[in-house]
Design a protein around this motif. Structure first.
Motif, mmCIF file in Angstrom:
data_model
loop_
_atom_site.group_PDB
_atom_site.id
_atom_site.type_symbol
_atom_site.label_atom_id
_atom_site.label_comp_id
_atom_site.label_asym_id
_atom_site.label_seq_id
_atom_site.Cartn_x
_atom_site.Cartn_y
_atom_site.Cartn_z
ATOM 1 N N ILE A 39 -2.645 3.290 15.146
ATOM 2 C CA ILE A 39 -2.520 4.719 14.815
ATOM 3 C C ILE A 39 -3.840 5.415 15.145
ATOM 4 C CG2 ILE A 39 -1.967 6.343 12.957
ATOM 5 C CD1 ILE A 39 -0.646 3.953 11.486
ATOM 6 N N ASP B 62 1.978 -1.429 -4.745
ATOM 7 C CA ASP B 62 0.590 -0.935 -4.826
ATOM 8 C C ASP B 62 -0.002 -1.435 -6.140
ATOM 9 O OD1 ASP B 62 -1.798 0.915 -4.621
ATOM 10 O OD2 ASP B 62 -0.604 1.692 -2.960
ATOM 11 N N GLY C 181 -0.435 4.817 -0.898
ATOM 12 C CA GLY C 181 -1.519 5.409 -0.112
ATOM 13 C C GLY C 181 -0.996 6.545 0.756
ATOM 14 N N PHE C 182 -1.886 7.116 1.529
ATOM 15 C CA PHE C 182 -1.543 8.267 2.385
ATOM 16 C C PHE C 182 -0.376 7.927 3.319
ATOM 17 C CE2 PHE C 182 -3.048 10.192 6.628
ATOM 18 C CZ PHE C 182 -2.206 11.285 6.516
ATOM 19 N N ILE C 183 -0.530 6.891 4.110
ATOM 20 C CA ILE C 183 0.526 6.586 5.082
ATOM 21 C C ILE C 183 1.721 5.945 4.376
ATOM 22 C CG2 ILE C 183 1.079 5.355 7.227
ATOM 23 C CD1 ILE C 183 -1.849 5.633 8.041
ATOM 24 N N GLY C 184 1.436 5.054 3.406
ATOM 25 C CA GLY C 184 2.514 4.369 2.681
ATOM 26 C C GLY C 184 3.447 5.337 1.975
ATOM 27 N N GLN D 158 -3.150 12.918 2.197
ATOM 28 C CA GLN D 158 -4.444 12.371 2.634
ATOM 29 C C GLN D 158 -5.529 12.761 1.628
ATOM 30 O OE1 GLN D 158 -5.682 13.445 6.674
ATOM 31 N NE2 GLN D 158 -6.463 11.366 6.923
ATOM 32 N N VAL E 154 -11.909 8.848 5.061
ATOM 33 C CA VAL E 154 -11.282 9.131 6.356
ATOM 34 C C VAL E 154 -10.496 10.437 6.243
ATOM 35 C CG1 VAL E 154 -9.686 8.291 8.131
ATOM 36 C CG2 VAL E 154 -10.941 6.644 6.741
ATOM 37 N N ASP F 4 -0.989 -6.986 -6.907
ATOM 38 C CA ASP F 4 -2.238 -7.088 -6.160
ATOM 39 C C ASP F 4 -1.982 -7.879 -4.874
ATOM 40 O OD1 ASP F 4 -4.755 -7.510 -5.173
ATOM 41 O OD2 ASP F 4 -5.591 -8.332 -7.039
ATOM 42 N N PHE F 5 -2.217 -7.246 -3.767
ATOM 43 C CA PHE F 5 -2.023 -7.888 -2.453
ATOM 44 C C PHE F 5 -2.799 -9.201 -2.360
ATOM 45 C CE2 PHE F 5 -3.673 -7.877 2.099
ATOM 46 C CZ PHE F 5 -2.494 -8.278 2.690
ATOM 47 N N PHE F 6 -3.936 -9.264 -3.057
ATOM 48 C CA PHE F 6 -4.784 -10.468 -2.954
ATOM 49 C C PHE F 6 -4.381 -11.564 -3.944
ATOM 50 C CE2 PHE F 6 -7.370 -6.886 -1.391
ATOM 51 C CZ PHE F 6 -7.466 -7.305 -0.070
ATOM 52 N N LYS G 175 -9.648 -5.221 12.094
ATOM 53 C CA LYS G 175 -8.276 -4.885 12.513
ATOM 54 C C LYS G 175 -7.889 -5.733 13.739
ATOM 55 C CE LYS G 175 -6.837 -1.463 9.827
ATOM 56 N NZ LYS G 175 -5.736 -1.704 8.883
ATOM 57 N N LEU H 264 -0.254 -1.985 10.346
ATOM 58 C CA LEU H 264 -0.906 -0.723 10.714
ATOM 59 C C LEU H 264 -2.347 -0.991 11.138
ATOM 60 C CD1 LEU H 264 0.387 1.885 8.091
ATOM 61 C CD2 LEU H 264 1.583 0.763 9.967
ATOM 62 N N GLY I 114 0.842 -1.203 0.000
ATOM 63 C CA GLY I 114 0.000 0.000 0.000
ATOM 64 C C GLY I 114 0.873 1.246 0.000
HETATM 65 N N1 LIG Z 1 -5.565 7.030 7.482
HETATM 66 C C1 LIG Z 1 -5.953 6.767 8.718
HETATM 67 O O1 LIG Z 1 -6.626 7.586 9.357
HETATM 68 C C2 LIG Z 1 -5.556 5.465 9.375
HETATM 69 C C3 LIG Z 1 -5.557 5.379 10.778
HETATM 70 C C4 LIG Z 1 -5.198 4.162 11.372
HETATM 71 C C5 LIG Z 1 -4.846 3.084 10.591
HETATM 72 N N2 LIG Z 1 -4.859 3.193 9.226
HETATM 73 C C6 LIG Z 1 -4.494 2.028 8.428
HETATM 74 O O2 LIG Z 1 -3.279 2.296 7.777
HETATM 75 C C7 LIG Z 1 -3.263 1.665 6.500
HETATM 76 C C8 LIG Z 1 -3.007 2.707 5.423
HETATM 77 O O3 LIG Z 1 -4.008 3.711 5.493
HETATM 78 P P1 LIG Z 1 -4.059 4.884 4.424
HETATM 79 O O4 LIG Z 1 -4.862 5.977 5.023
HETATM 80 O O5 LIG Z 1 -2.689 5.154 3.914
HETATM 81 O O6 LIG Z 1 -4.942 4.195 3.278
HETATM 82 P P2 LIG Z 1 -4.972 4.531 1.717
HETATM 83 O O7 LIG Z 1 -6.295 4.068 1.233
HETATM 84 O O8 LIG Z 1 -4.579 5.943 1.468
HETATM 85 O O9 LIG Z 1 -3.831 3.595 1.137
HETATM 86 C C9 LIG Z 1 -3.989 2.245 0.943
HETATM 87 C C10 LIG Z 1 -3.235 1.865 -0.323
HETATM 88 O O10 LIG Z 1 -3.406 0.473 -0.509
HETATM 89 C C11 LIG Z 1 -3.538 0.236 -1.898
HETATM 90 N N3 LIG Z 1 -4.237 -1.014 -2.135
HETATM 91 C C12 LIG Z 1 -5.552 -1.290 -1.921
HETATM 92 N N4 LIG Z 1 -5.829 -2.540 -2.316
HETATM 93 C C13 LIG Z 1 -4.678 -3.049 -2.807
HETATM 94 C C14 LIG Z 1 -4.333 -4.302 -3.363
HETATM 95 N N5 LIG Z 1 -5.241 -5.268 -3.529
HETATM 96 N N6 LIG Z 1 -3.063 -4.501 -3.750
HETATM 97 C C15 LIG Z 1 -2.135 -3.531 -3.617
HETATM 98 N N7 LIG Z 1 -2.400 -2.313 -3.084
HETATM 99 C C16 LIG Z 1 -3.658 -2.082 -2.683
HETATM 100 C C17 LIG Z 1 -4.337 1.431 -2.414
HETATM 101 O O11 LIG Z 1 -4.170 1.574 -3.810
HETATM 102 C C18 LIG Z 1 -3.766 2.568 -1.589
HETATM 103 O O12 LIG Z 1 -2.717 3.218 -2.273
HETATM 104 C C19 LIG Z 1 -4.610 0.966 6.346
HETATM 105 O O13 LIG Z 1 -4.489 -0.379 6.724
HETATM 106 C C20 LIG Z 1 -5.495 1.706 7.338
HETATM 107 O O14 LIG Z 1 -6.526 0.877 7.803
HETATM 108 C C21 LIG Z 1 -5.181 4.371 8.603
#
Ligand SMILES: NC(=O)c1ccc[n+]([C@@H]2O[C@H](COP(=O)([O-])OP(=O)(O)OC[C@H]3O[C@@H](n4cnc5c(N)ncnc54)[C@H](O)[C@@H]3O)[C@@H](O)[C@H]2O)c1
Length: 302
Positions: free
Chosen positions: A165, A32, A11-14, A173, A179, A50-52, A142, A111, A8
């Protein structure tokens, strides 16, 4: 250089973690669904997969020293509609990931969601020893993943880590994914659109600037102490109305629409970060500083 795979990674945190871990001297592999076209780090390796897909996952984890699991296909807001997918896919694939790590020295950091695993609690801030009783499926999924990781830790005599977190905010974000209250307030104040508040605005959350989240997680990479679960939070509770007041204090004029409260939201969640502070000992960015930093970032981006 130690290799870290971020599942991931776009994504935002990644994305933010990729930057921090790169700066901290790790060789970053960002995994990703597609390779990113912006915010690309020249020094990072980008893997589209794909993670899955078991084969994609198996080949991505090969030779990695660390894996950060930052993928979730559901969030608190949509989890009442999508929870079956969460249990069937997100949960099960996380079990498979743990299974793939058997016999390897790779460390997993998962996470989790400090804002949702605990549920309603009178005594706040909440520490890691409190019994988690999530009120929504996102939090429960979770917790299922966390418990699976702890079971693997016990059975395999290893230490995968769980970071709970709280409510991160900052560059990268996108509140439209479901979220990010601060993200919504700032972006909508800039664009002149109203921001929606579910309830009376008195729900209290523990907001933490994304930079501090990354610093805390980075500090745990080499952690070898006794704990496997850490609250990653500011330890300070702020209501949504107080966030709006702070944003007004910056000279912005957010318009707010109060909607009916949602059953998926707890009233108050503040996480005790004293365990985390034994590892990451520096001062955190205050809400005022974080809001200004993020606002300036958004202005420069547009
Ligand atoms: N943002 C928050 O407020 C928050 C708080 C606590 C925990 N978290 C957890 O932290 C993690 C990251 O959160 P985030 O906000 O960065 O989420 P996000 O949705 O911004 O990022 C997730 C990333 O995962 C990728 N992804 C989804 N399905 C995929 C797949 N099948 N294969 C490969 N990549 C795939 C998406 O393309 C995306 O870039 C999540 O597990 C979330 O539950 C987030």
């Amino acid at each position: 250089m130690k290799k870290v795979l971020i599942l991931g990674g776009s994504g935002f945190i990644g994305r933010n973690l990729s930057l921090f871990l790169s700066k901290a001297g790790y060789e970053v592999y960002s995994f990703d669904l597609v390779k990113p076209t912006n915010h690309v780090l020249p020094e990072a390796h980008y893997i589209a997969g794909d993670f899955f897909d078991d084969d994609d996952l198996k080949s991505a984890i090969e030779d990695k020293d660390y894996i950060i699991h930052a993928i979730s296909t559901i969030n608190p807001g949509n989890s009442n509609e999508c929870y079956v997918r969460g249990y069937e896919k997100d949960f099960l694939q996380t079990v498979k990931l743990c299974n793939l790590l058997i016999g390897r020295s790779t460390r997993l950091i998962f996470l989790s969601s400090g804002g949702t695993v605990y549920g309603h609690h009178e005594i706040q801030p909440i520490n890691e020893n409190v019994l988690p009783q999530p009120i929504n499926h996102y939090g429960n999924i979770k917790l299922c993943m966390e418990n699976t990781i702890r079971t693997f830790n016990y059975q395999m005599h290893i230490k995968m880590l769980i970071v709970r977190i709280s409510n991160p905010y900052g560059p990268g974000q996108d509140f439209k994914k479901g979220v990010g209250f601060i993200d919504a307030v700032l972006k909508n104040a800039i664009s002149g659109e109203p921001v929606m508040v579910w309830g009376d605005g008195k729900n209290v959350r523990d907001y933490i600037y994304i930079e501090d989240v990354c610093k805390m997680i980075t500090s745990l990479m080499e952690y070898n102490g006794e704990y496997d679960t850490f609250n990653v939070s500011s330890g300070i509770g702020v209501s949504q109305n107080e966030v709006i007041e702070s944003v007004k204090g910056m000279g912005l004029k957010p318009q707010v629409v109060y909607m009916d409260k949602r059953s998926v939201d707890v009233r108050k969640i503040i996480l005790d970060n004293s365990r985390m502070k034994t590892v990451w000992k520096k001062e955190l960015i205050t809400l005022e500083e974080g809001l200004k930093n993020y606002y300036n970032y958004l202005l420069n981006e547009n």
